[in-house]
Design a protein around this motif. Structure first.
Motif, mmCIF file in Angstrom:
data_model
loop_
_atom_site.group_PDB
_atom_site.id
_atom_site.type_symbol
_atom_site.label_atom_id
_atom_site.label_comp_id
_atom_site.label_asym_id
_atom_site.label_seq_id
_atom_site.Cartn_x
_atom_site.Cartn_y
_atom_site.Cartn_z
ATOM 1 N N ALA A 5 18.877 8.785 84.031
ATOM 2 C CA ALA A 5 20.213 8.248 83.760
ATOM 3 C C ALA A 5 20.866 8.994 82.602
ATOM 4 O O ALA A 5 22.070 9.299 82.643
ATOM 5 C CB ALA A 5 20.129 6.756 83.457
ATOM 6 N N ALA A 8 21.935 12.407 83.925
ATOM 7 C CA ALA A 8 23.134 12.296 84.756
ATOM 8 C C ALA A 8 24.368 12.056 83.895
ATOM 9 O O ALA A 8 25.446 12.614 84.146
ATOM 10 C CB ALA A 8 22.967 11.178 85.777
ATOM 11 N N THR A 84 16.292 14.064 91.686
ATOM 12 C CA THR A 84 16.926 14.424 90.412
ATOM 13 C C THR A 84 18.106 15.357 90.648
ATOM 14 O O THR A 84 19.190 15.164 90.068
ATOM 15 C CB THR A 84 15.906 15.101 89.485
ATOM 16 N N THR A 87 21.095 13.434 92.033
ATOM 17 C CA THR A 87 21.707 12.580 91.009
ATOM 18 C C THR A 87 22.541 13.404 90.034
ATOM 19 O O THR A 87 23.666 13.023 89.675
ATOM 20 C CB THR A 87 20.623 11.806 90.238
#
Length: 233
Positions: A5, A8, A84, A87
Motif C-alpha cells: 500500500a 502504491a 505487485t 497494483t
C-alpha cells in the motif's frame, strides 16, 4: 498500512507530481512565452527534468518508478511479482490523471479537457520506441552497475535531453501519455493519438528489457541485488 500500500501510494503521488510538472510547466511556458515554441520547450523540459530528480530522490526509499513500462520490466526481471506490478501500475495511471486534473485547476482551466493536439506518424512512434529504450538503459544500467544513488540524476538528465533529441518530445511513459489526453494545453495529446504512442512505448520496453539482459546479465552479487532493492522496493 502494508508495504505494498505504501509503494502504491508513493507511485500515485510521484506520478501525480511528475504530471503536474509536465502539464503545469507547459501551461506556464505557453503563457510566458506565447510566441516562442523553442523557449516553451526549454522551460517545459527543465521543469520536468528537475522535478524527476527531486521526486526520485524523495520517494526512492519507498517506490519511485512512476512508469508502467519500468514496472513491467521489473516484473520481467523477476524483481517483483505480478500482483505487485499490477497494483503499482494502477497507482501510476490514477496518479497521472490526478496530476493532470490538479494542474488544470491550478491554472484556472476545466478539470478535464480532452486534448486536440494530434501527435501521430511513423517518425513520432519511432521516437517513442527510442526514448523508452534509452530510459530503460539509463535506469537499469545505473542500478545494475551498483550506482543506485545516482539514478535520480541520470533519469532527470536523460529526460531533459530526450525532450530535445526525439521528435515526440519523449513521453516514454504510458501513464503520463494517458494523463496528457485530458488537458488541452501545450503538453496534451489527443486521445486518438495515445494508443499508438503507448504501443510504441511497450515495444521500446520489450527492446529495452532484452538490451538490459544482454548488457547487464544477472549477477549473483549482493551489490547488484541490494541496489535493485534500494531503487525498486
Amino acid at each position: 498500512m502494508t508495504v505494498l500500500a505504501r509503494r502504491a501510494a508513493a507511485e500515485f503521488i510521484g506520478t501525480a507530481f511528475l504530471v503536474m510538472a509536465v502539464v503545469g510547466s507547459g501551461v506556464m511556458a505557453s503563457r510566458l512565452s506565447p510566441d516562442d515554441a523553442g523557449l516553451q520547450l526549454l522551460q517545459n523540459s527543465l521543469a520536468t527534468g528537475a522535478a524527476l530528480v527531486a521526486l526520485i530522490v524523495a520517494l526512492q526509499p519507498v517506490s519511485a518508478s512512476f512508469n508502467p513500462v519500468v514496472t513491467l520490466v521489473e516484473r520481467a526481471l523477476v524483481m517483483i511479482d505480478t500482483g505487485t506490478a499490477a497494483t503499482l501500475i494502477v497507482g501510476q495511471v490514477l496518479g497521472g490523471l490526478a496530476g493532470t486534473v490538479a494542474a488544470n485547476l491550478m491554472f484556472g482551466l476545466d478539470a478535464v479537457s480532452w486534448s486536440t493536439h494530434q501527435r501521430t506518424g511513423p517518425s513520432l512512434w519511432l521516437a517513442e520506441v527510442i526514448a523508452t529504450v534509452g530510459l530503460l538503459l539509463v535506469i537499469f544500467g545505473t542500478v545494475r552497475s551498483g550506482r543506485a544513488d545516482r539514478v535520480a540524476f541520470a533519469v532527470g538528465g536523460y529526460i531533459t535531453a530526450a525532450y530535445w533529441f526525439t521528435s515526440s518530445t519523449s513521453f516514454a511513459n504510458p501513464a503520463v501519455t494517458i494523463a496528457r489526453t485530458v488537458t488541452d494545453t501545450f503538453a496534451g495529446i489527443a486521445p486518438p493519438s495515445a494508443p499508438a504512442f503507448i504501443l510504441a512505448q511497450l515495444l521500446g520496453g520489450a527492446l529495452g528489457y532484452f538490451l538490459v539482459r544482454f548488457l547487464y546479465p544477472s549477477i549473483a552479487s549482493s551489490a547488484v541485488a541490494t541496489a535493485d532493492r534500494k531503487v525498486f522496493s
